[in-house]
Design an enzyme around this catalytic site. Structure first.
Site: not given
Length: 144
Positions: A46, A48, A57, A59, A97, A100
């Site tokens: 990830n 940010e 993310c 993925e 999520c 993803c």
């Protein structure tokens, strides 16, 4: 040719990727490892951003690496892990999520696969098919 997925090796690759996360705000490091039929593994962590909505993310990062290098299809398994820095896989089980799941579905549909998804956590984790995480998915097949 298709390789047999090695759950432990793929989770280890995801945990290693989590160590590369840039997560100064959440302090929650996520790693993902994607296994392809040819045996190649692509990882992501990830990333940010101070403008939180621009964060990526693990993925999504891994999928973008594959697609931007010309990869299309062949996805057979995915491992996802997360946790505090230096301790991926310790704590609650991490699942992809919704965003993803959709990103992984795009990659899977390009090759007509329904990859295994291994979600890592202290309680032993989960093993699911992508179609279980994202039933009735929308993808490339719906556009043509």
């Amino acid at each position: 040719m298709s390789v047999a997925p090695d759950r432990e090796a793929l989770i280890a690759a995801a945990r290693e990727a989590a160590g590369l996360a840039y997560a100064p705000y959440s302090k929650f490091h996520v790693g993902a490892a994607l296994l392809f039929a040819d045996g190649s593994v692509v990882t992501g962590a990830n990333v940010e951003n101070a403008s939180y909505g621009l964060s990526l993310c693990a993925e999504t990062v891994a999928s973008a690496k594959v697609l931007s290098s010309g990869g299309r299809g062949g996805l057979i398994a995915v491992a996802v892990t997360g946790g505090v820095p230096g301790q991926p896989g310790r704590g609650a089980t991490v699942t992809p999520c919704g965003r993803c799941r959709q990103v992984l579905n795009e990659l899977a549909q390009l090759g007509g696969t329904d990859p295994l998804i291994w979600c890592d956590g202290e309680n032993g984790g989960l093993e699911l098919r992508l179609s279980e995480l994202l039933p009735h998915a929308f993808g490339p097949a719906n556009l043509g």
